[in-house]
Design an enzyme around this catalytic site. Sequence first.
Site, PDB file in Angstrom:
ATOM      1  N   TYR A   1       0.862  -1.188   0.013  1.00 24.85           N
ATOM      2  CA  TYR A   1      -0.002   0.075   0.009  1.00 24.85           C
ATOM      3  C   TYR A   1       0.934   1.314   0.026  1.00 24.85           C
ATOM      4  CZ  TYR A   1      -4.410  -2.170   1.531  1.00 24.85           C
ATOM      5  OH  TYR A   1      -5.629  -3.050   1.619  1.00 24.85           O
TER       6      TYR A   1
ATOM      7  N   THR B   1      -1.384  -2.513  -4.409  1.00 21.49           N
ATOM      8  CA  THR B   1      -2.872  -2.476  -4.450  1.00 21.49           C
ATOM      9  C   THR B   1      -3.172  -0.974  -4.874  1.00 21.49           C
ATOM     10  OG1 THR B   1      -2.857  -3.912  -2.589  1.00 21.49           O
ATOM     11  CG2 THR B   1      -4.949  -2.640  -2.934  1.00 21.49           C
TER      12      THR B   1
ATOM     13  N   HIS C   1     -11.441  -5.775  -4.569  1.00 21.51           N
ATOM     14  CA  HIS C   1     -11.146  -5.763  -3.175  1.00 21.51           C
ATOM     15  C   HIS C   1     -12.197  -6.341  -2.059  1.00 21.51           C
ATOM     16  CE1 HIS C   1      -8.049  -3.484  -0.679  1.00 21.51           C
ATOM     17  NE2 HIS C   1      -8.435  -4.239   0.143  1.00 21.51           N
TER      18      HIS C   1
ATOM     19  N   ARG D   1     -14.688 -19.596  -5.206  1.00 20.93           N
ATOM     20  CA  ARG D   1     -14.943 -20.978  -4.124  1.00 20.93           C
ATOM     21  C   ARG D   1     -15.164 -22.151  -4.538  1.00 20.93           C
ATOM     22  NH1 ARG D   1     -13.870 -16.453  -2.155  1.00 20.93           N
ATOM     23  NH2 ARG D   1     -15.140 -15.057  -0.803  1.00 20.93           N
TER      24      ARG D   1
ATOM     25  N   GLY E   1      -9.169 -14.675  -0.972  1.00 23.12           N
ATOM     26  CA  GLY E   1      -9.061 -13.986   0.174  1.00 23.12           C
ATOM     27  C   GLY E   1      -9.813 -14.518   1.467  1.00 23.12           C
TER      28      GLY E   1
HETATM   29  C1  LIG Z   1     -10.084  -9.182   6.103  1.00 25.22           C
HETATM   30  C2  LIG Z   1      -9.679  -8.901   4.775  1.00 25.22           C
HETATM   31  C3  LIG Z   1      -8.404  -8.176   4.595  1.00 25.22           C
HETATM   32  C4  LIG Z   1      -7.874  -7.769   3.467  1.00 25.22           C
HETATM   33  N1  LIG Z   1      -6.582  -7.194   3.529  1.00 25.22           N
HETATM   34  C5  LIG Z   1      -6.179  -6.745   2.235  1.00 25.22           C
HETATM   35  C6  LIG Z   1      -4.743  -6.143   2.300  1.00 25.22           C
HETATM   36  O1  LIG Z   1      -4.273  -6.016   3.366  1.00 25.22           O
HETATM   37  N2  LIG Z   1      -4.221  -5.791   0.918  1.00 25.22           N
HETATM   38  C7  LIG Z   1      -4.831  -6.075   0.015  1.00 25.22           C
HETATM   39  O2  LIG Z   1      -4.463  -5.534  -1.220  1.00 25.22           O
HETATM   40  N3  LIG Z   1      -6.010  -6.469  -0.078  1.00 25.22           N
HETATM   41  C8  LIG Z   1      -6.743  -7.043   1.079  1.00 25.22           C
HETATM   42  N4  LIG Z   1      -7.771  -7.571   1.179  1.00 25.22           N
HETATM   43  C9  LIG Z   1      -8.623  -7.738  -0.276  1.00 25.22           C
HETATM   44  C10 LIG Z   1      -8.261  -9.234  -0.872  1.00 25.22           C
HETATM   45  O3  LIG Z   1      -6.794  -9.244  -1.235  1.00 25.22           O
HETATM   46  C11 LIG Z   1      -9.006  -9.732  -1.860  1.00 25.22           C
HETATM   47  O4  LIG Z   1      -8.981  -8.857  -3.073  1.00 25.22           O
HETATM   48  C12 LIG Z   1     -10.685 -10.197  -1.490  1.00 25.22           C
HETATM   49  O5  LIG Z   1     -10.688 -10.590  -0.415  1.00 25.22           O
HETATM   50  C13 LIG Z   1     -10.691 -11.228  -2.595  1.00 25.22           C
HETATM   51  O6  LIG Z   1     -12.118 -11.777  -2.219  1.00 25.22           O
HETATM   52  P1  LIG Z   1     -12.477 -12.880  -1.487  1.00 25.22           P
HETATM   53  O7  LIG Z   1     -12.487 -12.476  -0.156  1.00 25.22           O
HETATM   54  O8  LIG Z   1     -13.855 -13.079  -1.960  1.00 25.22           O
HETATM   55  O9  LIG Z   1     -11.854 -14.230  -1.985  1.00 25.22           O
HETATM   56  C14 LIG Z   1      -8.769  -7.966   2.240  1.00 25.22           C
HETATM   57  C15 LIG Z   1      -9.630  -8.731   2.177  1.00 25.22           C
HETATM   58  C16 LIG Z   1     -10.279  -9.069   3.468  1.00 25.22           C
HETATM   59  C17 LIG Z   1     -11.543  -9.968   3.666  1.00 25.22           C
END
Ligand SMILES: Cc1cc2nc3c(=O)[nH]c(=O)nc-3n(C[C@H](O)[C@H](O)[C@H](O)COP(=O)(O)O)c2cc1C
Length: 366
Positions: free
Chosen positions: A128, A154, A244, A279, A298
């Site tokens: 970030y 990101t 995201h 999924r 994620g």
């Molecule tokens: C709890 C949580 C924390 C996340 N933290 C980050 C992060 O630190 N950096 C980032 O680029 N994306 C972050 N994301 C986004 C994930 O990388 C990803 O894009 C997303 O969760 C994918 O979708 P899914 O959860 O349906 O698999 C986060 C998502 C979740 C649910």
Amino acid sequence: VLPLIRRYADRARDLLDPQIVDYIEQGSGEEVSLSEAVLAWQRLRLRPHALVDVSHVDTGITLLGITLAAPVIAGPTAAHGLVHPDAEIATAQGVHAAGSLMTVSTRASAPIEQIAAELPDGWWFQVYLTREPKAAHGAALRAARAGARALVLTGDTPYLGRKSRVGRLTALNTHTGMINLGRHLPPSSDPAWALEQDPAATEHAITDLTELTGLPVLVKGVLRGDDAERFLAAGAAGVIVSNHGGRQLDQAISTADALPEVAAAVAGRVPVLVDGGIRSGVHVLAALAFGASAVLLGRPLVWALAADGADGVRDTLLALHDDLGHCMALAGVTCCAAANPSLLGFAAAPVRKYARELLTDHERRQ
Ligand SMILES: Cc1cc2nc3c(=O)[nH]c(=O)nc-3n(C[C@H](O)[C@H](O)[C@H](O)COP(=O)(O)O)c2cc1C
């Protein structure tokens, strides 16, 4: 949705503090993008081949020089310490045991070097851009020194998306930021401000990070073909189609719907990856058919970590790997490279145009 992913999610919801469940589960705004993510993959229809010898199906790929057993990797998610005492150390052990690739979040709960020690075959580091550039740049350089093989920048988070389920976890951004970024802050800076994402960041950051670390930079959060063009022109080594997990702009397009446009724009020049609502093996196969090289997970891995630690992470990745192989066999596809847009039934109206263009492009290259 794979039964194992469902089971781990249910178990995690039982085990964790409801505020932490909300933190993981939530989307921004009215959670429209969140609620559509899985459905968008489920709307797609496939055209399987019949009578193909599928006694050997190879799910393996090579991604920016890293060989993987399957095109399924761990996306960056923050603060694993909220759900498991061993935090990202356990996640890394699970990912390594499954022969997969981990993207370590800038906002991890453990120091970069300790996570890296569990990932001898290579890993990626998510960046970030912070208001204080020394913080993000310092961490990226440390990641490079600790063996990161690529950076994931990101790009969809100039500000944090507004979520309605907030509660006492609002201070989390600064708290987790301090673990890996804090030591790079000038002594006079205010961490709460300095560690916020820099809203002025542009594609120039791709060039800067490449020059700074010598690592390939993938951009995460790409939902448009013209943006992908802009990032490639700035030197991006890959793009990740992502909204995201529905946590930034609500009503942002589903990634299953955005992928064909981005893949068509990139036209095979660099890897295109995708995340959000993936999924099951059939979702992965559909992503490959649209031109993705791999997918990221994620929430499923966060739930797995909460429910069963490193073993949960490993078993989730292996179950998806196995399910992908099974779906490939039923579709008459013997390797990932053979999944192409002709597999898609174009049932989903919004993607029809781009899928056709992609198919024409694919046929031209045959
Ligand atoms: C709890 C949580 C924390 C996340 N933290 C980050 C992060 O630190 N950096 C980032 O680029 N994306 C972050 N994301 C986004 C994930 O990388 C990803 O894009 C997303 O969760 C994918 O979708 P899914 O959860 O349906 O698999 C986060 C998502 C979740 C649910």
